[in-house]
Write a protein that holds these residues in place. Structure first.
Motif: not given
Ligand SMILES: C[S@@+](CC[C@H](N)C(=O)[O-])C[C@H]1O[C@@H](n2cnc3c(N)ncnc32)[C@H](O)[C@@H]1O
Length: 158
Positions: A138-154
């Motif tokens: 129910g939220f928009e998934r957004i990109a976090g910091p470039e240094t964090v691999e996708a799926d390691r933290y959401l």
């Protein structure tokens, strides 16, 4: 990769994610919610990077390191569903939620995080963020910091 190295990567992602989120919510009005106090490590970090923000904390138990015990008025002890309801009834508005209720069992943790999503969303101000190791709905998934691999933290935005 050894479990020790994997742990280092997880902690690094967590620190970088929290630092990123603290900057990102800079202009937003609202409190912060730590969902899962545990030992108090991430609560302690949030206190450091967001001085001046009220940080609510929910946990069914108090097991924090003595230096990381939140003020009594900000600690909501009990089951997350009930405590989130209580926050909604009190009209609390949040700019940032850090979700860490998981016990490290991916499937069970995801069921819990998805079921709590509708209780978290209404507390957030528009544009408010949730960061989590477990998936929310129910939220928009957004990109976090470039240094964090996708799926390691959401990273999510309301
Ligand atoms: C992984 S620990 C949190 C770690 C913490 N963020 C830290 O940095 O030390 C998860 C915590 O969530 C709490 N918890 C798990 N499920 C819960 C629920 N449904 N309601 C309230 N607390 C819960 C547990 O008691 C535990 O302290």
């Amino acid at each position: 990769m050894s479990r020790l190295e994997s742990m280092r990567r997880r902690l690094t992602a967590q620190i970088e994610g929290l630092n990123w989120a603290a900057k990102e919510v800079g202009a937003l009005k609202g409190d912060v919610l730590e969902l899962g106090l545990g030992n108090g490590r991430t609560y302690d970090h949030l206190r450091e990077v967001l001085p001046g923000r009220r940080i609510w904390v929910i946990d069914r138990e108090m097991n924090a390191h003595p230096s990381c015990v939140p003020p009594e008025a900000d600690f909501l002890q009990g089951d997350a569903d009930r405590m989130l309801d209580r926050m909604a009834q009190a009209g609390t508005r949040l700019a940032l939620v850090h979700y860490e209720l998981g016990i490290g069992v991916a499937e069970a943790d995801a069921v819990k995080s998805r079921s709590l999503s509708p209780l978290i969303a209404p507390l957030l101000v528009p544009g408010g963020l949730v960061i989590s190791q477990d998936p929310l709905e129910g939220f928009e998934r957004i990109a976090g910091p470039e240094t964090v691999e996708a799926d390691r933290y959401l990273f999510y935005r309301r």
